[in-house]
Design a protein around this motif. Structure first.
Motif, short mmCIF file in Angstrom:
data_model
loop_
_atom_site.label_atom_id
_atom_site.label_comp_id
_atom_site.label_asym_id
_atom_site.label_seq_id
_atom_site.Cartn_x
_atom_site.Cartn_y
_atom_site.Cartn_z
N SER A 81 4.66 -13.64 -3.23
CA SER A 81 3.82 -13.69 -2.06
C SER A 81 4.08 -12.27 -1.51
O SER A 81 3.20 -11.76 -0.75
CB SER A 81 3.76 -14.67 -1.08
N ASP A 82 5.31 -11.95 -1.50
CA ASP A 82 5.75 -10.45 -0.89
C ASP A 82 5.47 -9.29 -1.67
O ASP A 82 5.74 -8.39 -1.30
CB ASP A 82 7.25 -10.54 -0.41
N LYS A 83 4.89 -9.32 -2.96
CA LYS A 83 4.70 -8.49 -3.74
C LYS A 83 3.78 -7.36 -3.19
O LYS A 83 4.40 -6.05 -3.20
CB LYS A 83 4.04 -8.79 -5.23
N HIS A 84 2.76 -7.60 -2.39
CA HIS A 84 1.97 -6.54 -2.00
C HIS A 84 2.77 -5.85 -0.72
O HIS A 84 2.62 -4.45 -0.82
CB HIS A 84 0.58 -7.36 -1.42
N ASN A 85 3.34 -6.53 0.16
CA ASN A 85 4.24 -5.91 1.05
C ASN A 85 5.14 -4.81 0.31
O ASN A 85 5.49 -3.72 0.79
CB ASN A 85 4.85 -6.71 2.00
N ALA A 86 5.78 -5.36 -0.60
CA ALA A 86 6.81 -4.78 -1.32
C ALA A 86 6.32 -3.47 -1.93
O ALA A 86 6.88 -2.15 -2.04
CB ALA A 86 7.52 -5.41 -2.42
N ARG A 87 5.13 -3.61 -2.47
CA ARG A 87 4.28 -2.31 -3.25
C ARG A 87 4.09 -1.23 -2.20
O ARG A 87 4.13 -0.01 -2.42
CB ARG A 87 2.98 -2.74 -3.93
N ARG A 88 3.63 -1.56 -1.11
CA ARG A 88 3.41 -0.65 0.10
C ARG A 88 4.68 -0.01 0.58
O ARG A 88 4.67 1.11 0.72
CB ARG A 88 2.91 -1.42 1.45
N ILE A 89 5.70 -0.48 0.65
CA ILE A 89 7.00 0.08 0.99
C ILE A 89 7.45 0.95 -0.14
O ILE A 89 7.78 2.18 0.15
CB ILE A 89 8.16 -1.11 1.24
N ILE A 90 7.42 0.51 -1.42
CA ILE A 90 7.58 1.51 -2.58
C ILE A 90 6.87 2.54 -2.48
O ILE A 90 7.08 3.72 -2.61
CB ILE A 90 7.51 0.73 -3.80
N ALA A 91 5.60 2.38 -2.33
CA ALA A 91 4.61 3.50 -2.31
C ALA A 91 4.78 4.51 -0.98
O ALA A 91 4.62 5.65 -1.44
CB ALA A 91 3.18 3.01 -2.31
N SER A 92 5.25 4.01 0.04
CA SER A 92 5.47 4.99 1.06
C SER A 92 6.56 5.75 0.77
O SER A 92 6.52 7.06 1.11
CB SER A 92 5.84 4.14 2.38
N LYS A 93 7.61 5.25 0.29
CA LYS A 93 8.64 6.11 -0.37
C LYS A 93 8.41 7.11 -1.28
O LYS A 93 8.76 8.30 -1.29
CB LYS A 93 10.09 5.12 -1.12
N ILE A 94 7.51 6.81 -2.27
CA ILE A 94 6.97 7.74 -3.36
C ILE A 94 6.09 8.96 -2.61
O ILE A 94 6.60 9.83 -2.74
CB ILE A 94 6.23 7.11 -4.26
N ILE A 95 5.50 8.41 -1.60
CA ILE A 95 4.63 9.46 -0.90
C ILE A 95 5.69 10.35 -0.34
O ILE A 95 5.37 11.67 0.02
CB ILE A 95 3.78 8.83 0.04
N GLU A 96 6.61 9.90 0.73
CA GLU A 96 7.43 10.73 1.32
C GLU A 96 8.04 11.75 0.27
O GLU A 96 8.30 12.87 0.56
CB GLU A 96 8.76 9.77 2.08
#
Length: 81
Positions: free
Chosen positions: A29-44
């Motif tokens: 269930s946490d996969k969506h939130n985890a994807r958002r966190i990973i994406a934010s690191k990639i964007i940074e």
């Protein structure tokens, strides 16, 4: 919006890096939130001007590993209680 900040080629590399990193995540269930966190690191990383696919993927992997380690320690604490 992200499409206003980066060109199509960079966005494509960022998407590939995100998909690669998310392969390290457990399903749940946490996969969506985890994807958002990973994406934010990639964007940074891309905002800093480091838009090589290898570097974006490395940052994504590091974020996924950190999330997995944090998630495991939280689950262990919950199980102990």
């Amino acid at each position: 919006m992200i499409t206003d900040t980066f060109d199509r080629r960079t966005i494509a590399k960022m998407e590939v890096a995100l998909e690669r990193a998310c392969l390290l995540l457990p399903t749940g269930s946490d996969k969506h939130n985890a994807r958002r966190i990973i994406a934010s690191k990639i964007i940074e990383c891309a905002h800093r001007g480091d838009a090589a696919l290898s570097r974006l993927t490395e940052v994504g992997y590091a974020a996924a590993v950190q999330l997995n380690c944090f998630g495991q320690s939280v689950r262990k604490k919950e199980a102990a209680n």
